[in-house]
Design a protein around this motif. Structure first.
Motif, mmCIF file in Angstrom:
data_model
loop_
_atom_site.group_PDB
_atom_site.id
_atom_site.type_symbol
_atom_site.label_atom_id
_atom_site.label_comp_id
_atom_site.label_asym_id
_atom_site.label_seq_id
_atom_site.Cartn_x
_atom_site.Cartn_y
_atom_site.Cartn_z
ATOM 1 N N ARG A 33 -92.661 -45.956 38.468
ATOM 2 C CA ARG A 33 -91.693 -46.541 39.411
ATOM 3 C C ARG A 33 -91.469 -48.023 39.119
ATOM 4 N N MET A 34 -92.528 -48.707 38.707
ATOM 5 C CA MET A 34 -92.413 -50.149 38.475
ATOM 6 C C MET A 34 -91.808 -50.483 37.116
ATOM 7 N N VAL A 35 -92.126 -49.673 36.118
ATOM 8 C CA VAL A 35 -91.568 -49.858 34.768
ATOM 9 C C VAL A 35 -91.075 -48.484 34.332
ATOM 10 N N ASP A 36 -89.772 -48.290 34.378
ATOM 11 C CA ASP A 36 -89.190 -46.971 34.112
ATOM 12 C C ASP A 36 -89.107 -46.704 32.607
ATOM 13 N N ILE A 37 -90.223 -46.234 32.065
ATOM 14 C CA ILE A 37 -90.259 -45.840 30.666
ATOM 15 C C ILE A 37 -90.865 -44.444 30.582
ATOM 16 N N LYS A 38 -90.386 -43.651 29.632
ATOM 17 C CA LYS A 38 -90.775 -42.247 29.539
ATOM 18 C C LYS A 38 -92.275 -42.043 29.365
ATOM 19 N N CYS A 39 -92.943 -42.932 28.662
ATOM 20 C CA CYS A 39 -94.374 -42.736 28.439
ATOM 21 C C CYS A 39 -95.174 -42.877 29.733
ATOM 22 N N PHE A 40 -94.561 -43.378 30.806
ATOM 23 C CA PHE A 40 -95.203 -43.440 32.116
ATOM 24 C C PHE A 40 -94.751 -42.294 33.024
ATOM 25 N N THR A 41 -93.580 -41.715 32.745
ATOM 26 C CA THR A 41 -93.006 -40.733 33.672
ATOM 27 C C THR A 41 -93.013 -39.297 33.162
ATOM 28 N N ILE A 42 -92.996 -39.102 31.856
ATOM 29 C CA ILE A 42 -92.958 -37.753 31.288
ATOM 30 C C ILE A 42 -94.209 -37.539 30.446
ATOM 31 N N ASP A 43 -95.087 -36.661 30.905
ATOM 32 C CA ASP A 43 -96.341 -36.337 30.223
ATOM 33 C C ASP A 43 -97.086 -37.611 29.797
ATOM 34 N N PRO A 44 -97.429 -38.454 30.764
ATOM 35 C CA PRO A 44 -98.046 -39.751 30.438
ATOM 36 C C PRO A 44 -99.458 -39.620 29.869
ATOM 37 N N SER A 45 -99.776 -40.526 28.966
ATOM 38 C CA SER A 45 -101.134 -40.636 28.433
ATOM 39 C C SER A 45 -101.346 -42.065 27.956
ATOM 40 N N ILE A 46 -102.603 -42.442 27.874
ATOM 41 C CA ILE A 46 -102.934 -43.776 27.368
ATOM 42 C C ILE A 46 -102.438 -43.909 25.932
#
Length: 72
Positions: A33-46
């Motif tokens: 929500r704070m930083v709209d990037i796919k790596c946070f929103t779609i199947d996120p991982s470190i």
């Protein structure tokens, strides 16, 4: 806060440690929500997030700014 000041504050903190702390505090959904990037929103991982943030300066800067504003 200037770029030079924020880097001094982040000295000694790896991007992985920073991201791990943020995920523990905000969760992936909160980060997305704070930083709209796919790596946070779609199947996120470190791993995927580190790869993206290392290649994308604007996103890394935004995440670092959020980290600095986060209560510790």
């Amino acid at each position: 806060m200037s770029n030079q000041q924020s880097h001094r504050t982040l000295d000694g903190i790896t991007l992985e440690a920073l991201l791990t702390q943020m995920v523990a505090h905000y969760g992936w959904e909160g980060l997305g929500r704070m930083v709209d990037i796919k790596c946070f929103t779609i199947d996120p991982s470190i791993k995927s997030s580190l790869k993206f943030l290392r290649k994308t300066p604007w996103a890394r800067t935004r995440v670092e700014e959020l980290y600095l504003a986060m209560p510790h």
